[in-house]
Design a protein around this motif. Structure first.
Motif, mmCIF file in Angstrom:
data_model
loop_
_atom_site.group_PDB
_atom_site.id
_atom_site.type_symbol
_atom_site.label_atom_id
_atom_site.label_comp_id
_atom_site.label_asym_id
_atom_site.label_seq_id
_atom_site.Cartn_x
_atom_site.Cartn_y
_atom_site.Cartn_z
ATOM 1 N N ASP A 485 0.809 -1.224 0.000
ATOM 2 C CA ASP A 485 0.000 0.000 0.000
ATOM 3 C C ASP A 485 0.838 1.268 0.000
ATOM 4 O OD1 ASP A 485 -3.099 -0.908 1.034
ATOM 5 O OD2 ASP A 485 -1.476 -2.318 1.354
ATOM 6 N N ASP A 486 1.757 1.379 0.926
ATOM 7 C CA ASP A 486 2.504 2.630 1.062
ATOM 8 C C ASP A 486 3.386 2.896 -0.149
ATOM 9 O OD1 ASP A 486 1.339 3.106 3.508
ATOM 10 O OD2 ASP A 486 2.982 2.218 4.657
ATOM 11 N N GLN A 487 3.854 1.827 -0.800
ATOM 12 C CA GLN A 487 4.693 2.003 -1.982
ATOM 13 C C GLN A 487 3.877 2.528 -3.174
ATOM 14 O OE1 GLN A 487 5.114 -0.403 0.255
ATOM 15 N NE2 GLN A 487 7.146 0.331 0.886
ATOM 16 N N VAL A 488 2.574 2.248 -3.189
ATOM 17 C CA VAL A 488 1.712 2.830 -4.221
ATOM 18 C C VAL A 488 1.740 4.349 -4.116
ATOM 19 C CG1 VAL A 488 -0.678 3.093 -5.007
ATOM 20 C CG2 VAL A 488 0.192 0.825 -4.429
ATOM 21 N N ASN A 489 1.585 4.860 -2.899
ATOM 22 C CA ASN A 489 1.595 6.314 -2.704
ATOM 23 C C ASN A 489 2.930 6.929 -3.089
ATOM 24 O OD1 ASN A 489 -0.535 5.105 -0.961
ATOM 25 N ND2 ASN A 489 -0.957 7.213 -0.450
ATOM 26 N N GLU A 490 4.017 6.195 -2.810
ATOM 27 C CA GLU A 490 5.341 6.711 -3.164
ATOM 28 C C GLU A 490 5.509 6.816 -4.672
ATOM 29 O OE1 GLU A 490 8.238 4.224 -1.337
ATOM 30 O OE2 GLU A 490 7.514 4.589 0.708
ATOM 31 N N VAL A 491 5.072 5.791 -5.399
ATOM 32 C CA VAL A 491 5.216 5.801 -6.855
ATOM 33 C C VAL A 491 4.346 6.892 -7.479
ATOM 34 C CG1 VAL A 491 4.679 4.502 -8.964
ATOM 35 C CG2 VAL A 491 5.954 3.405 -7.112
ATOM 36 N N LEU A 492 3.116 7.026 -6.982
ATOM 37 C CA LEU A 492 2.208 8.010 -7.563
ATOM 38 C C LEU A 492 2.507 9.424 -7.086
ATOM 39 C CD1 LEU A 492 -1.190 6.070 -7.304
ATOM 40 C CD2 LEU A 492 0.343 6.243 -9.270
ATOM 41 N N GLY A 493 3.242 9.537 -5.992
ATOM 42 C CA GLY A 493 3.544 10.854 -5.462
ATOM 43 C C GLY A 493 2.330 11.536 -4.856
ATOM 44 N N ILE A 494 1.482 10.752 -4.166
ATOM 45 C CA ILE A 494 0.249 11.298 -3.589
ATOM 46 C C ILE A 494 0.334 11.248 -2.067
ATOM 47 C CG2 ILE A 494 -1.190 10.751 -5.576
ATOM 48 C CD1 ILE A 494 -2.095 8.206 -4.167
ATOM 49 N N PRO A 495 -0.483 12.034 -1.366
ATOM 50 C CA PRO A 495 -0.404 12.092 0.100
ATOM 51 C C PRO A 495 -0.714 10.755 0.757
ATOM 52 C CG PRO A 495 -1.715 13.919 -0.774
ATOM 53 C CD PRO A 495 -1.462 12.985 -1.911
ATOM 54 N N ALA A 496 -0.229 10.584 1.977
ATOM 55 C CA ALA A 496 -0.452 9.342 2.724
ATOM 56 C C ALA A 496 -1.930 9.124 3.018
ATOM 57 C CB ALA A 496 0.352 9.366 4.023
ATOM 58 N N ASP A 497 -2.711 10.203 3.114
ATOM 59 C CA ASP A 497 -4.148 10.072 3.386
ATOM 60 C C ASP A 497 -4.906 9.433 2.233
ATOM 61 O OD1 ASP A 497 -3.951 11.173 5.885
ATOM 62 O OD2 ASP A 497 -4.568 13.187 5.273
ATOM 63 N N GLU A 498 -4.310 9.426 1.041
ATOM 64 C CA GLU A 498 -4.957 8.835 -0.134
ATOM 65 C C GLU A 498 -4.741 7.323 -0.077
ATOM 66 O OE1 GLU A 498 -7.400 9.873 -3.291
ATOM 67 O OE2 GLU A 498 -6.260 11.361 -2.185
ATOM 68 N N ALA A 499 -5.820 6.581 0.186
ATOM 69 C CA ALA A 499 -5.721 5.127 0.356
ATOM 70 C C ALA A 499 -5.841 4.421 -0.981
ATOM 71 C CB ALA A 499 -6.825 4.637 1.299
ATOM 72 N N ALA A 500 -4.906 3.529 -1.271
ATOM 73 C CA ALA A 500 -4.982 2.725 -2.492
ATOM 74 C C ALA A 500 -6.063 1.657 -2.315
ATOM 75 C CB ALA A 500 -3.635 2.066 -2.776
ATOM 76 N N LEU A 501 -6.976 1.583 -3.277
ATOM 77 C CA LEU A 501 -8.087 0.639 -3.210
ATOM 78 C C LEU A 501 -7.912 -0.551 -4.149
ATOM 79 C CD1 LEU A 501 -10.980 3.284 -3.390
ATOM 80 C CD2 LEU A 501 -9.995 2.274 -1.319
ATOM 81 N N TYR A 502 -7.479 -0.283 -5.379
ATOM 82 C CA TYR A 502 -7.493 -1.337 -6.396
ATOM 83 C C TYR A 502 -6.524 -0.967 -7.506
ATOM 84 C CZ TYR A 502 -9.800 -5.069 -9.142
ATOM 85 O OH TYR A 502 -10.083 -6.225 -9.838
ATOM 86 N N ILE A 503 -5.986 -1.998 -8.149
ATOM 87 C CA ILE A 503 -5.076 -1.832 -9.274
ATOM 88 C C ILE A 503 -5.617 -2.647 -10.453
ATOM 89 C CG2 ILE A 503 -2.765 -2.388 -10.153
ATOM 90 C CD1 ILE A 503 -1.678 -1.909 -7.364
ATOM 91 N N THR A 504 -5.604 -2.050 -11.634
ATOM 92 C CA THR A 504 -5.942 -2.790 -12.855
ATOM 93 C C THR A 504 -4.772 -2.642 -13.828
ATOM 94 O OG1 THR A 504 -8.301 -2.358 -12.571
ATOM 95 C CG2 THR A 504 -7.579 -3.085 -14.744
ATOM 96 N N THR A 505 -4.197 -3.781 -14.228
ATOM 97 C CA THR A 505 -3.089 -3.763 -15.172
ATOM 98 C C THR A 505 -3.621 -3.969 -16.596
ATOM 99 O OG1 THR A 505 -2.707 -6.148 -14.936
ATOM 100 C CG2 THR A 505 -1.492 -4.682 -13.455
ATOM 101 N N LEU A 506 -2.985 -3.295 -17.558
ATOM 102 C CA LEU A 506 -3.410 -3.347 -18.958
ATOM 103 C C LEU A 506 -2.198 -3.557 -19.853
ATOM 104 C CD1 LEU A 506 -5.584 -0.127 -18.694
ATOM 105 C CD2 LEU A 506 -6.532 -2.432 -19.004
ATOM 106 N N GLY A 507 -2.327 -4.362 -20.874
ATOM 107 C CA GLY A 507 -1.199 -4.587 -21.764
ATOM 108 C C GLY A 507 -1.541 -5.479 -22.933
ATOM 109 N N ARG A 508 -0.502 -5.853 -23.673
ATOM 110 C CA ARG A 508 -0.652 -6.784 -24.796
ATOM 111 C C ARG A 508 -0.514 -8.214 -24.277
ATOM 112 N NH1 ARG A 508 -2.759 -3.943 -28.813
ATOM 113 N NH2 ARG A 508 -1.612 -2.035 -29.257
ATOM 114 N N LEU A 509 -1.349 -9.085 -24.816
ATOM 115 C CA LEU A 509 -1.282 -10.492 -24.421
ATOM 116 C C LEU A 509 0.028 -11.113 -24.887
ATOM 117 C CD1 LEU A 509 -4.908 -11.411 -25.422
ATOM 118 C CD2 LEU A 509 -4.031 -11.475 -23.090
ATOM 119 N N ARG A 510 0.608 -11.944 -24.028
ATOM 120 C CA ARG A 510 1.832 -12.667 -24.430
ATOM 121 C C ARG A 510 1.459 -13.782 -25.382
ATOM 122 N NH1 ARG A 510 5.620 -15.100 -19.806
ATOM 123 N NH2 ARG A 510 5.903 -12.851 -19.409
#
Length: 510
Positions: A485-510
């Motif tokens: 969780d905390d590393q999400v905020n570091e990568v996005l550069g957003i405040p600690a109060d902003e809670a990460a809820l969900y991640i969706t990855t997108l790309g080309r199929l292998r």
């Protein structure tokens, strides 16, 4: 003055964060002998077989109104939560459903409540996805009890059917322990997304209700509250019956904000927290809740002066005549297991965002332009771009009202994304990673601790829209509910109060 104590929602979120230093030591072998069965069985009841109606084309029932009615209901339930594949696993079989679920555990159950129609007698029904049937397990009229439990919501005044979603918590907690509460509601959000879209295919309009007396709805369904709890109610307006075309009414109600909680041992946090999010009826039978001041801002939250603003308006995705492309997409959807690492185009990314966040662009194709969410004003969207042709690598804030991307960080974060997604290659090889976040402290101040449910179901709902748009464009997509969780905020550069809820990855199929 001493600092005010965190609410139980904030406490739960902090307690269930994954920490790189602690996760490895906490990992334990799963006891496969205790793996829960992701289906519910009823020993007594009358089964209504829906399979004949899903196997025939609509034209076969053109002169049979009763069969057409059954086919619409059959399609709605099948596209929402029906079994779409059977996969061998460890000498047994895993049944995949139309809605994705973390670990294939499927904690949600679907119930149908009938007010009493010429074809579906009044009472309670459980959707049996293994046999694609409705099990009529309680034959008395319970509609008035449902109305009372939902504080006489206007969407229940003229409708004849309602879906109730429940969660069987142990199905997810067996694997994910206390953090399972997050995943349960993300999975419920996937299901809500499917119900919304499957309703467009079958000429229904679901009205989402998140505010109800939990105990009353649980008692109405005759469920074991030690194992299962109601989490959403959806009256179904039949769009072919003008009397049922109602205004939407209020979707969300607040709960209390609990700060006076004891020391809660690991393994008991999920159950304790869920009970704290429940709405209680007042001693007089009237609504006994704090007032809510809904903040309907016309502006997107993050608008830094240094941000480059990149328009995202684009041509809508074509879902084919009578939304045939949507139904096919729902039923063939699968979570991607590996990406090639190749780039997406900016046009593809814009199309994904357009379908997910701009429903007004799809009215002409037969979609609802006022989709029910709990409160999307609480949800923020960030995108870490690693490989999108025509878009510089970095982190972007997506401003849905302005329909533009705003770049907030200038770096390729593939290595960090690999790490924060718990070392999953999906994070490393994705072309873009979408993050849904919320200011949890502010959200709790507005809705009480129950907002934790609303936030995760809304995030899951958005994630499912991204899922289906990606599949329609022949792209790879996979949701991730486990991250540092905390590393999400570091990568996005957003405040600690902003809670990460969900991640969706997108790309080309292998």
């Amino acid at each position: 003055m001493p600092e005010l104590r965190q609410s139980i929602a904030q406490h739960y979120h902090e307690r269930t964060k994954y920490d790189p230093q602690l996760l490895a030591s906490k990992n334990k072998e799963l006891d496969w002998s205790k793996q829960p069965v992701p289906f519910k069985e009823y020993k007594i009841g009358s089964a209504y077989d829906l399979k004949p109606y899903i196997q025939e084309e609509s034209e076969a029932f053109a002169n049979n109104p009763e069969a057409l009615w059954w086919q619409r209901l059959s399609r709605l339930l099948f596209c929402s939560y029906g079994l779409t594949a059977k996969m061998p696993s460890m000498g047994s079989a895993v049944y995949l459903r139309a809605a994705p679920s973390a670990g294939g555990l499927y904690p949600a159950e679907m119930y149908v409540v009938s007010r009493g129609t010429p074809l579906l007698p009044p009472g309670l029904y459980n959707y049996q996805c293994r046999t694609h049937s409705l099990m009529h397990y309680w034959e008395s009229d319970v509609w008035q009890k449902l109305q009372e439990a939902c504080f006489w919501h206007p969407a229940l005044e003229s409708t004849q059917l309602a879906i109730i979603i429940t969660a069987v918590f142990y199905r997810s907690a067996w694997r994910y322990e206390d953090r399972a509460y997050r995943r349960v509601f993300l999975d419920a959000g996937h299901l809500l997304g499917n119900i919304e879209l499957a309703s467009a295919v079958s000429n229904y309009r679901p009205h989402l209700i998140g505010g109800f007396v939990d105990e009353a709805v649980n008692e109405l369904l005759y469920i074991d509250v030690q194992q299962e709890g109601a989490i959403a109610v959806l009256p179904l307006a039949d769009l072919l019956d003008i009397k049922q075309n109602l205004p939407t009414g209020r979707t969300t109600l607040p709960s209390a904000k609990e700060t006076n909680y004891p020391q809660i041992p690991d393994g008991e946090l999920l159950t304790y927290f869920h009970h704290c999010t429940e709405i209680q009826s007042g001693t007089t039978g009237k609504l006994n809740l704090p007032e809510v001041k809904q903040e309907k801002s016309l502006e997107d939250k993050y608008n830094f002066p240094f941000c480059e603003k990149i328009p995202t308006a684009t041509q809508p995705i074509d879902w084919a005549e009578k939304l045939e492309g949507l139904e096919v997409t729902i039923l063939k959807r699968r979570s991607t297991r590996a990406y090639s690492g190749d780039d997406l185009t900016f046009d593809e990314l814009k199309a994904l965002l357009d379908f997910t966040y701009q429903p007004q662009n799809y009215v002409d194709q037969g979609f609802d332009n006022s989709t029910d969410y709990f409160d999307l004003n609480l949800i923020e969207t960030f995108i870490a771009v690693s490989g999108v042709t025509g878009l510089e690598a970095g982190c972007y804030y997506y401003a849905p009202k302005a329909q533009e991307l705003r770049q907030i960080r200038f770096k390729n974060f593939r290595r960090e994304l690999h790490f924060l997604c718990l070392g999953q290659e999906l994070g490393r090889d994705a072309a873009a990673v979408v993050f849904h976040t919320a200011d949890l402290k502010s959200a709790v101040a507005q809705y009480g601790d129950r907002v934790y449910r609303y936030l995760h179901m809304d995030a899951g709902h958005l994630g499912q829209k991204l899922n289906l748009a990606a599949i329609r464009l022949n792209l790879g997509v996979s949701g991730i509910g486990g991250f540092f969780d905390d590393q999400v905020n570091e990568v996005l550069g957003i405040p600690a109060d902003e809670a990460a809820l969900y991640i969706t990855t997108l790309g080309r199929l292998r």
